[in-house]
Design a protein around this motif. Sequence first.
Motif, PDB file in Angstrom:
ATOM      1  N   ARG A 189       0.830  -1.202   0.000  1.00 27.73           N
ATOM      2  CA  ARG A 189       0.000   0.000   0.000  1.00 27.73           C
ATOM      3  C   ARG A 189       0.866   1.254   0.000  1.00 27.73           C
ATOM      4  O   ARG A 189       0.507   2.282  -0.593  1.00 27.73           O
ATOM      5  CB  ARG A 189      -0.926  -0.020   1.214  1.00 27.73           C
ATOM      6  N   ARG A 190       2.028   1.179   0.619  1.00 33.02           N
ATOM      7  CA  ARG A 190       2.932   2.326   0.692  1.00 33.02           C
ATOM      8  C   ARG A 190       3.553   2.676  -0.665  1.00 33.02           C
ATOM      9  O   ARG A 190       4.127   3.758  -0.827  1.00 33.02           O
ATOM     10  CB  ARG A 190       4.034   2.037   1.710  1.00 33.02           C
ATOM     11  N   LEU A 191       3.465   1.742  -1.635  1.00 34.72           N
ATOM     12  CA  LEU A 191       3.982   2.003  -2.981  1.00 34.72           C
ATOM     13  C   LEU A 191       3.001   2.785  -3.843  1.00 34.72           C
ATOM     14  O   LEU A 191       3.307   3.137  -4.986  1.00 34.72           O
ATOM     15  CB  LEU A 191       4.307   0.679  -3.692  1.00 34.72           C
ATOM     16  N   GLY A 192       1.811   3.043  -3.331  1.00 33.36           N
ATOM     17  CA  GLY A 192       0.795   3.765  -4.084  1.00 33.36           C
ATOM     18  C   GLY A 192       1.167   5.221  -4.324  1.00 33.36           C
ATOM     19  O   GLY A 192       2.120   5.746  -3.723  1.00 33.36           O
ATOM     20  N   PRO A 193       0.422   5.890  -5.193  1.00 34.90           N
ATOM     21  CA  PRO A 193       0.728   7.296  -5.503  1.00 34.90           C
ATOM     22  C   PRO A 193       0.717   8.216  -4.293  1.00 34.90           C
ATOM     23  O   PRO A 193       1.328   9.290  -4.334  1.00 34.90           O
ATOM     24  CB  PRO A 193      -0.379   7.679  -6.496  1.00 34.90           C
ATOM     25  N   ASP A 194       0.040   7.815  -3.218  1.00 36.37           N
ATOM     26  CA  ASP A 194       0.008   8.630  -2.009  1.00 36.37           C
ATOM     27  C   ASP A 194       1.004   8.155  -0.956  1.00 36.37           C
ATOM     28  O   ASP A 194       0.948   8.596   0.193  1.00 36.37           O
ATOM     29  CB  ASP A 194      -1.395   8.631  -1.398  1.00 36.37           C
ATOM     30  N   GLY A 195       1.908   7.266  -1.342  1.00 36.60           N
ATOM     31  CA  GLY A 195       2.918   6.787  -0.410  1.00 36.60           C
ATOM     32  C   GLY A 195       3.933   7.871  -0.084  1.00 36.60           C
ATOM     33  O   GLY A 195       3.876   8.991  -0.604  1.00 36.60           O
ATOM     34  N   ILE A 196       4.882   7.509   0.756  1.00 35.81           N
ATOM     35  CA  ILE A 196       5.890   8.481   1.167  1.00 35.81           C
ATOM     36  C   ILE A 196       7.280   7.875   1.038  1.00 35.81           C
ATOM     37  O   ILE A 196       7.449   6.658   0.999  1.00 35.81           O
ATOM     38  CB  ILE A 196       5.669   8.961   2.618  1.00 35.81           C
ATOM     39  N   GLY A 197       8.292   8.739   0.973  1.00 37.83           N
ATOM     40  CA  GLY A 197       9.677   8.323   1.029  1.00 37.83           C
ATOM     41  C   GLY A 197      10.071   7.361  -0.071  1.00 37.83           C
ATOM     42  O   GLY A 197       9.638   7.460  -1.221  1.00 37.83           O
ATOM     43  N   GLY A 198      10.910   6.404   0.312  1.00 34.56           N
ATOM     44  CA  GLY A 198      11.414   5.439  -0.649  1.00 34.56           C
ATOM     45  C   GLY A 198      10.316   4.618  -1.281  1.00 34.56           C
ATOM     46  O   GLY A 198      10.390   4.269  -2.468  1.00 34.56           O
ATOM     47  N   SER A 199       9.278   4.302  -0.516  1.00 26.77           N
ATOM     48  CA  SER A 199       8.179   3.504  -1.058  1.00 26.77           C
ATOM     49  C   SER A 199       7.485   4.234  -2.199  1.00 26.77           C
ATOM     50  O   SER A 199       7.204   3.636  -3.253  1.00 26.77           O
ATOM     51  CB  SER A 199       7.170   3.176   0.047  1.00 26.77           C
ATOM     52  N   ARG A 200       7.195   5.496  -2.011  1.00 24.84           N
ATOM     53  CA  ARG A 200       6.559   6.287  -3.067  1.00 24.84           C
ATOM     54  C   ARG A 200       7.462   6.341  -4.297  1.00 24.84           C
ATOM     55  O   ARG A 200       6.998   6.184  -5.443  1.00 24.84           O
ATOM     56  CB  ARG A 200       6.258   7.693  -2.554  1.00 24.84           C
ATOM     57  N   ALA A 201       8.752   6.559  -4.098  1.00 27.12           N
ATOM     58  CA  ALA A 201       9.683   6.647  -5.221  1.00 27.12           C
ATOM     59  C   ALA A 201       9.734   5.342  -5.998  1.00 27.12           C
ATOM     60  O   ALA A 201       9.753   5.337  -7.239  1.00 27.12           O
ATOM     61  CB  ALA A 201      11.074   7.024  -4.720  1.00 27.12           C
ATOM     62  N   VAL A 202       9.753   4.219  -5.285  1.00 25.73           N
ATOM     63  CA  VAL A 202       9.796   2.927  -5.957  1.00 25.73           C
ATOM     64  C   VAL A 202       8.494   2.658  -6.694  1.00 25.73           C
ATOM     65  O   VAL A 202       8.492   2.195  -7.839  1.00 25.73           O
ATOM     66  CB  VAL A 202      10.105   1.813  -4.942  1.00 25.73           C
ATOM     67  N   GLY A 203       7.361   2.942  -6.062  1.00 27.92           N
ATOM     68  CA  GLY A 203       6.083   2.756  -6.733  1.00 27.92           C
ATOM     69  C   GLY A 203       5.967   3.599  -7.987  1.00 27.92           C
ATOM     70  O   GLY A 203       5.506   3.121  -9.037  1.00 27.92           O
ATOM     71  N   ASP A 204       6.399   4.843  -7.918  1.00 29.87           N
ATOM     72  CA  ASP A 204       6.372   5.712  -9.094  1.00 29.87           C
ATOM     73  C   ASP A 204       7.254   5.142 -10.201  1.00 29.87           C
ATOM     74  O   ASP A 204       6.897   5.196 -11.390  1.00 29.87           O
ATOM     75  CB  ASP A 204       6.842   7.118  -8.731  1.00 29.87           C
ATOM     76  N   ALA A 205       8.418   4.605  -9.823  1.00 24.13           N
ATOM     77  CA  ALA A 205       9.329   4.027 -10.813  1.00 24.13           C
ATOM     78  C   ALA A 205       8.710   2.803 -11.482  1.00 24.13           C
ATOM     79  O   ALA A 205       8.842   2.607 -12.695  1.00 24.13           O
ATOM     80  CB  ALA A 205      10.651   3.653 -10.147  1.00 24.13           C
ATOM     81  N   MET A 206       8.020   1.983 -10.711  1.00 21.20           N
ATOM     82  CA  MET A 206       7.361   0.810 -11.277  1.00 21.20           C
ATOM     83  C   MET A 206       6.291   1.217 -12.278  1.00 21.20           C
ATOM     84  O   MET A 206       6.174   0.640 -13.372  1.00 21.20           O
ATOM     85  CB  MET A 206       6.753  -0.047 -10.169  1.00 21.20           C
ATOM     86  N   ARG A 207       5.503   2.222 -11.914  1.00 19.28           N
ATOM     87  CA  ARG A 207       4.443   2.677 -12.820  1.00 19.28           C
ATOM     88  C   ARG A 207       5.011   3.334 -14.075  1.00 19.28           C
ATOM     89  O   ARG A 207       4.407   3.265 -15.149  1.00 19.28           O
ATOM     90  CB  ARG A 207       3.509   3.638 -12.075  1.00 19.28           C
ATOM     91  N   ALA A 208       6.170   3.964 -13.961  1.00 20.44           N
ATOM     92  CA  ALA A 208       6.780   4.644 -15.112  1.00 20.44           C
ATOM     93  C   ALA A 208       7.506   3.684 -16.045  1.00 20.44           C
ATOM     94  O   ALA A 208       7.690   3.999 -17.223  1.00 20.44           O
ATOM     95  CB  ALA A 208       7.750   5.717 -14.616  1.00 20.44           C
TER      96      ALA A 208
END
Length: 305
Positions: A189-208
Amino acid sequence: MPSTELLAVVERDGFTESEHRGVAVVIDPGGTVIEAHGDVDAPFLARSALKPLFAAALLDAGLVELEPAHAALASASHWADQEHLDTAQAMAERLGVDEDALHCPPMKAPDGTRRRFAHMCVGKHIALAAAARALRAPADYWADDHQLTAVLRDGVATAAGEPIVAMAHDGCGALVFPTSAVGLARAFRRLGPDGIGGSRAVGDAMRAHPTLIDGARRPDAVVIAETGCATKFGAEGTQAMVAPDGTTAVVKTADGARRAGAPVALALLERVGAIPLGTLDRLTEPLGLVQLSADVPVGRLRPVL
């Protein structure tokens, strides 16, 4: 496996050819369980589904800096396409990691040679090797007692919201930690667009970079590109998937088959309204769920929970 339920069947001309049992859970954007099947609190090994969590832990610990394509490769299980080899080469050069220093076994590259950069887990290994150097720790980053073990274990435990008291050894030579299905869902859940820190960055990278995660036309790449969900499979039947609104599904099949994971997760996310109705039907053919007789459709893999 803990207590399981029937998750999906494979049908052909009215016959049920196969059944996939397992556990599955959905949590809402706030982290509350809204649907559960089987014992979703029992620990299991999510295998490569932990890679995005490892990458996030390294980022949050300040041990590596990863540009988006490299964060995606660190989260990936790739198939040695040229895109994957080129990204691995660039990532290793940027982080100052030598290919021969990696512990993942050499695999066949497109040109017929055997290289560690062709291993599906190479992005994770490059990140771990760079992190070990940042810690001024020994180069054997895969060792049970290495300083990185605590960094990865604590990162996963924090993200999952549950203690981790054991570890195991993954097929690529690195370590893997047990989580429950609920804990893995919380972490994803932390990898979602509303995540924070490293989790948000990794989730954004996966989606990109969906094709870096799983290769063109492969299930994870298809789901990411077509739905905006960040998703990752793990060996022996794990699938974790976070929708754009933060709703998260985790599936673990008891028979270890990968093919049921993405369709069951998509069906669950559809049912709770996190992705549009009809998404799974639209992706049935791209996900390879149609059963054929020559080129004539005669059945499909169908979620049943």
